[in-house]
Design an enzyme around this catalytic site. Structure first.
Site, PDB file in Angstrom:
ATOM      1  CB  THR A 295      -1.676   2.164  -2.359  1.00 46.88           C
ATOM      2  OG1 THR A 295      -2.797   1.424  -1.912  1.00 46.88           O
ATOM      3  CG2 THR A 295      -1.997   3.633  -2.360  1.00 46.88           C
TER       4      THR A 295
ATOM      5  CG  ASP B  42       4.468   2.033   0.366  1.00 45.71           C
ATOM      6  OD1 ASP B  42       4.284   1.172   1.255  1.00 45.71           O
ATOM      7  OD2 ASP B  42       3.540   2.547  -0.270  1.00 45.71           O
TER       8      ASP B  42
ATOM      9  CG  ASP C  10       3.043  -2.441  -1.407  1.00 45.69           C
ATOM     10  OD1 ASP C  10       2.813  -3.564  -0.948  1.00 45.69           O
ATOM     11  OD2 ASP C  10       3.650  -1.554  -0.792  1.00 45.69           O
TER      12      ASP C  10
ATOM     13  CG  ASP D  67       5.939  -2.773   3.046  1.00 47.06           C
ATOM     14  OD1 ASP D  67       5.175  -3.650   3.476  1.00 47.06           O
ATOM     15  OD2 ASP D  67       5.547  -1.783   2.406  1.00 47.06           O
TER      16      ASP D  67
END
Length: 1263
Positions: free
Chosen positions: A498, A818, A496, A822
């Site tokens: 972020t 997160d 990811d 996901d």
């Protein structure tokens, strides 16, 4: 109502009126029965008994707004009254139980029996016969004292067995202790948000009590049962409890009951906790599971007998039924009559046979199911699979050698005594002959003991447990042991953006409002008053109330951001404009919001509707700028008026505002609003497309999330280690590309692909919209950035890379995630990393490793540890196999030539202890070094013993054998001592054989230092002092060896040696290090004859029928399969197959022809693939699954997902497929929160009490 503790007169009255319910006007039993109801029944019960939820709050003495007072005595009283939010753990095995288990080892049992026989015979005195009459070997005893010492060998063997058993048991005990520590550590991490005394606080899940008011939000796993007080667009996935795949919408007027163990998939809300711990729905199920476990062994045996009896009865009935069928075929005349009769019989059968026999078979199956859930399957990782297979192969060779040794020894003895010496068989000599046979037998068994490398499984366990413990310090919380080692083979990481690559501390740095693009946040007086008010109001109410900015922990520090970081950036923007969002939130509390459309990955926006006093509505929206701008038809100008916003204006904003912001790596968010005048009437709030149009754009902000400073270096290290890093993000493509180049994922001038989700889907799908592997294969090798991707895209990419055969070796993929959405990708991947700070419970539940600091560089450490585990095992193997080869050959040839093993049984056991237990400790605890990241990943098919290692093993064996045989046959001349060869029975120990034994051990000690390097490095001392365990074990072994030789005496068959002899022994041992340099010099490439060993089991090697049995086994392991090959296991008796056929026939009509197929609708929503253990999204060809059908697409190398799926067709299939792996809740105290790490809850068959005749039940059990 607002008061928190309803004390005083009212409470006094309640207490007098209800002695039976204690302080609270509501009993535990009442609440339990309330939570068993669903939907309308639950609402009816609440209205009937309490009036409404507020009435229930009053009875439980809590406030729906301020929660509990939080007084310690009040909390304690509630725990006493309604129970704690924990499930009592299963008792750990006691040390004595572990000792008993260690004693079950076959080789040890054989040794014990031999030692006892030897002991018994040593006390036997032949009456008058002269010992000389029984042959040369029996005579020649100097004095009576020596003959009396015959018992020592037997006793010494028993003593050594005790040592081995205690060491093994202690290792098992400490391992279990470590695992319990790990579990409790995982549980301590878990907190939940509750309101106490009007303040929102985070408490440990175990601290939640009945009467607490808890805030639930997207991604939470509910820790207790509760009733909804207020909810916004709340949808729950209850599949873990009910098996119902669709998300259940929770509202006050249709279904306010929330159950523990279910996942919040959308929205947010407040609930009143009504049942915790063993009284919650999940707790009740776990209690049922645990109840079946505490039965005594006798009862288990009875159950087993019962089951067999039932099976026999079933078979009888089956035969009878067949006979009847045959008769029916013959009697065609009476067909009609018989048909009628048969119908009647069938009806009876359904009531008796069906419910009795079929359901008995299924129930007995279900007991098995429950037991399996209760005792989690032991984990066998890829590595353990390879190792067990190797150990079994070595063991077989050892068994063959030991058998041969015994036969040769007995034959030589017989030939020598009765033929060469020509002695007659004398009855009185029989005990002496038996003693010889026992002695030979003991020698044979010791050869076997040394040959069987029982230290291998121990080495893996120690290495993994040690790594897991150390990885915790590196911010990796490992939830599944095998993930640790799989990570060492990772070839691709899909990360990811972020929070993982960036710091997840977001701030608004640019804004476009009132026709102006501000490069820094403008002063509030530059913004028109009307626009500013709308902006402040919109941000205040349209950010989740759980997101807020708190004062810094330390003076001068940055303010703390709590909740969603993007929303915190917007709230920070409000504070920078010198306004306070809390005044608006106090004016409009969460309960007053008319409707909330929460953010999700499909909408990519969030909207909140407020109802005004005049009956009109105003909606505030925020979301991804390019998506929301398309829905705007007006925009606010500098004068504070709205003007028409045409497509041409939109293109201008995108080109001149959004793209420049994105190219600087900023995330762009659009803020807008819409008014619904009362004249238009009430809008249809469920029709989102109509609601979310005709917006007026207020402003576009650019939010910066800086790259973590350590990430570029970590990514460089990954690339150097042969691991490709890909970024998969929901941000727009320009932002993603800018961040990727800052991180070093893409370099200018490289040949790479950066595409968004839409383009990705266009390229991988054919005309019919189906995903094709060949199309994915064209994209993924060059793909580096996938932007604006949905969770489905992430899953598709991961699956595509894992299934691809374009590159060799096959890819091993790690994924970070997160969000709740996901889950599928995390589960599908070989290793799933969840974020410990930003991650939702659902993501953590689906993951294998939790990154406690959300940092990408921790993943690199996980790779290092994974590779280190692999290397540690290889080091141990190299050492162990050298000892094995030498010891077996010495014992075998020595026994055949001199009729006695140069290494005695007790000595062999000591060597075995050094090799197995101590060496596994010393070599398995080597810390990782940076050099591990300088080589490419091993891949799935890499053999454990490389050709270089094979060269080292054989090279060192040659040196050691040369030294030992030289000493054995010419030692007495070199040292000028008496020869120890051809010693009679019970002869005293000789210096000669002591030197042989001592030199052998010294060579092993120095070879242990050699074994520290396996890739042909020259400096074997490199970093030796960093590993104190290694140093202390080598030093300790040396000291014990001195004691054994000098003071071991008769039990160890040793004589004290002089200083000169000691120096020679040490020198010959030291020669191993010098010889190691010679071996290293020889290039491996020249030695063409060397083979590697220790490959994984290919799935093709496993016969079909065994594959089916895999599901029934508690621990599936390649070694056992090797042993069992060719034997037919009667796991699936005729009765079970018949039962299956009956079940299929019974439900064939009820199954629709499209039962197993994916419908187009099911692809749009995540919940349809959240139900199956695999979160299945896409199958290239539709299949209707039969009862025993395999899942076509599953071939992850380490499957921990579905208990029912067959082993994957990967080369190293782990086959450790259990739904409840490490954290089986029955095993420990659980803050009731984590059921099954991999299936997101309790497996269905456990979750529902079996209803005889329910299709779900029958299908489940027959599966």
């Amino acid at each position: 109502m607002a008061s928190n503790s309803f004390r005083g007169s009212k409470r006094g009255r309640h207490a007098q009126a209800n002695h039976d319910v204690g302080d609270f006007n509501c009993s535990l039993k009442e609440l339990r029965s309330l939570m068993e109801l669903r939907g309308p029944e639950g609402i009816a019960r609440i209205q009937e008994c309490y009036g409404d939820v507020e009435g229930l709050c009053t009875r439980l003495r809590t406030s729906p707004i301020h929660g509990l007072g939080g007084h310690a005595d009040d909390i304690a009283r509630r725990k006493e009254e309604f129970g704690q939010n924990v499930i009592p753990p299963k008792k750990p095995k006691t040390f004595l139980q572990l000792v008993w288990e260690a004693l079950q080892d076959v080789t040890l049992i054989i040794l014990e029996v031999a030692a006892i026989i030897s002991l018994g015979l040593s006390f036997y005195r032949p009456p008058d016969a002269e010992r000389e009459n029984c042959g040369k070997a029996a005579g020649g005893v100097e004095d009576e004292g020596e003959a009396d010492a015959g018992w020592i060998e037997g006793a010494a063997i028993l003593l050594s067995v005790v040592c081995v058993v205690l060491v093994t048991a202690f290792n098992d005990w400490s391992k279990e202790k470590q695992f319990r520590g790990l579990q409790s550590r995982i549980e301590q991490e878990q907190k939940f948000t509750v309101v106490r005394g009007g303040q929102v606080v985070q408490v440990h899940v175990a601290e939640i009590v009945v009467g607490d008011v808890a805030q639930v939000k997207y991604g939470d796993l509910l820790p207790a049962d509760g009733v909804l007080i207020q909810g916004n667009d709340l949808k729950i996935d209850e599949s873990s409890l009910t098996g119902e795949s669709d998300h259940v919408k929770k509202t006050l007027d249709n279904d306010p009951m929330l159950l523990s163990g279910t996942h919040v998939m959308e929205g947010s809300g407040k609930i009143l906790i009504t049942a915790v711990g063993v009284n919650s729905q999940t707790g009740i199920i776990f209690t049922l599971l645990g109840a079946g476990e505490d039965e005594d062994d006798d009862e288990e045996e009875k159950a087993e007998k019962e089951r067999k009896k039932r099976e026999r009865e079933e078979k009888k009935k089956e035969k009878e039924r067949r006979k009847k069928e045959k008769k029916e075929k013959k009697d065609k005349k009476d067909k009609l009559d018989k048909k009628n009769k048969r119908d009647e019989k069938n009806k009876k059968g359904k009531s008796q046979d069906g419910a009795g026999v079929e359901m008995q078979a299924l129930n007995s199956d279900d007991e098995g199911e429950e037991k399996k859930k209760a005792h989690p399957k032991k984990e066998k990782s890829v590595l353990q699979g390879k190792l067990t297979k190797l150990a079994v192969q070595i063991g077989k060779a050892g068994l063959f050698m030991s058998g041969l040794t015994v036969i040769i020894l007995i034959t030589l003895f017989m030939v020598d005594t009765f033929w060469i010496q020509g002695l007659p068989w004398i009855a009185d000599c029989t005990p002496i002959y038996i003693q010889f046979c026992v002695k030979f037998f003991i020698i044979g068994v010791t050869v076997l003991v040394v040959a069987v490398p029982e230290g291998l499984p121990l080495a893996v366990t120690i290495s993994l447990a040690y790594s897991v413990k150390k990885m915790m310090k590196d911010n990796n919380l490992v939830r599944h042991l095998d993930a640790c080692e799989t990570m060492g083979n990772a070839t691709a990481i899909c990360s990811d953006k972020t929070g993982t690559l960036t710091m997840n501390r977001m701030t608004v740095v640019q804004a476009y409002l009132g026709d102006r693009h501000y490069r820094v946040v403008p002063e509030s007086d530059l913004i028109p008053g009307k626009v500013l008010d709308l902006l402040i109001m919109g941000i205040g109410v349209n950010c989740a109330y759980t997101s807020k900015i708190m004062s810094p922990e330390k003076e001068g520090g940055l303010p703390r951001q709590v909740g969603n970081k993007t929303e915190c950036a917007l709230l920070g923007f409000v504070l920078e404009l010198r306004r306070d969002y809390m005044t608006i939130r106090n004016e409009i509390p969460e309960e007053k919001l008319f409707k909330v459309y929460t953010f999700n990955s499909v909408r990519k926006s969030m909207s909140t509707v407020l109802k005004n006093a005049d009956g009109s509505y105003r909606m505030f929206s925020k979301g991804a700028s390019e998506i929301l701008l398309k829905k705007c038809c007006k925009i606010m100008t500098a004068s504070g008026e709205a003007k028409v916003f045409k497509p041409r204006d939109r293109d201008y904003v995108v080109k001149n505002v959004i793209e420049p912001m994105a190219s600087e790596g900023l995330r762009t968010i659009c803020l807008a609003y819409r008014d619904f005048p009362p004249v238009d009437g009430e809008p249809d709030w469920e029709n989102e497309t109509d609601i979310l149009t005709g917006l007026t754009c207020l402003c576009v902000v650019g939010i910066e999330d800086p790259v973590r400073p350590e990430v570029p270096d970590a990514i460089k290290r990954c690339q150097r280690a042969g691991i490709t890093v890909r970024m998969v993000t929901g941000d727009n493509i320009d932002t993603a590309r800018a961040i990727a180049s800052k991180c070093g994922i893409v370099h200018p001038g490289d040949d790479f692909l950066c595409i968004d989700g839409k383009e990705f889907n266009r390229r991988i799908r054919n005309q019919l919209g189906e995903i094709e592997q060949e199309r994915i294969d064209k994209i993924w090798p060059k793909l580096r950035v996938l932007a604006r991707s949905s969770p489905t895209d992430k899953h598709t990419l991961v699956k595509g890379i894992m299934d691809s055969t374009v590159l060799e070796p096959r890819q091993v993929v790690a994924v970070t995630g997160d969000g709740t959405n996901d889950g599928p990708a995390l589960k599908k991947a070989d290793v799933g990393f969840a974020m410990g700070i930003a991650g939702t419970d659902v993501a953590k539940e689906a993951s294998d490793i939790i990154l406690t600091d959300d940092n990408f560089s921790s993943i690199v450490k996980a790779v290092m540890w994974g590779r280190n585990v692999y290397d540690s095992i290889s080091k141990f193997l190299q050492f162990q196999l050298t000892v094995n080869v030498v010891a077996v050959i010495v014992a075998f040839t020595g026994a055949c030539i001199t009729q006695d093993s140069p290494l005695k049984a007790v000595q062999m056991l000591w060597v075995n202890l050094i090799m197995d237990t101590f060496a596994s400790l010393a070599l398995a605890t080597e810390p990782p070094t940076e050099s591990l990241l300088l080589r490419k990943p091993y891949g799935r098919n890499k053999p454990l013993i490389s050709r270089t290692m094979m060269k080292n093993i054989l090279g060192h064996a040659v040196y050691q054998l040369t030294v030992i045989f030289t000493l054995l046959f010419t030692g007495e001349q070199i040292f000028d001592i008496d020869s120890g060869r051809y010693a009679p029975l019970h002869a005293p120990p000789s210096e000669h054989y002591t030197i042989v034994f001592n030199t052998f051990v010294m060579m092993q000690l120095f070879n242990e230092i050699n074994a520290r390097k396996i890739h042909g490095e020259r400096n074997v001392f490199d970093g030796i002092f960093k590993n104190m365990i290694f140093c202390s074990i080598v030093f300790g072994t040396f000291v014990i060896q001195i004691v054994i030789v000098q003071f071991g005496g008769k039990p160890f068959s040793c004589v004290g040696l002089s200083i000169d002899q000691w120096l020679w022994c040490v020198f010959l041992g030291f020669g191993c290090l010098l010889w190691g340099q010679v071996v290293t010099t020889v290039p491996t490439s020249r030695l063409k004859f060397l083979k590697s060993a220790g490959h994984g089991t290919q799935q093709e090697e496993i016969p079909e029928d065994e594959l089916e049995e895999m599901e029934d086994l508690d621990e599936i392991d390649h070694g056992e399969m090797e042993m069992r090959r060719g034997q037919v296991l009667w796991c699936r008796g005729l009765g079970r197959i018949q039962t299956q056929i009956r079940v299929v026939n019974a439900f064939q009509d009820t199954l629709s022809p499209y039962e197993g197929l994916e419908t187009p609708e099911s692809r749009n929503s995540i919940h349809n693939f959240m139900t199956t253990p695999e979160f299945r999204i896409e199958d290239s060809e539709p299949q209707i699954p039969l009862i025993d059908d395999t899942e076509g697409e599953d071939d992850a190398p380490t499957k921990r997902n579905a208990a029912q799926t067959l082993p994957p067709p990967s080369t190293l299939a782990t086959l450790s497929s259990t739904p409840n792996q490490n954290n089986n809740a029955v095993d420990r105290i659980i803050p009731l929160y984590k059921e099954s790490p991999k299936t997101g809850g309790i497996p269905q068959s456990a979750a529902l009490p079996p209803r005889p005749g329910s299709p779900l039940h029958s299908l489940e059990t027959s599966l």
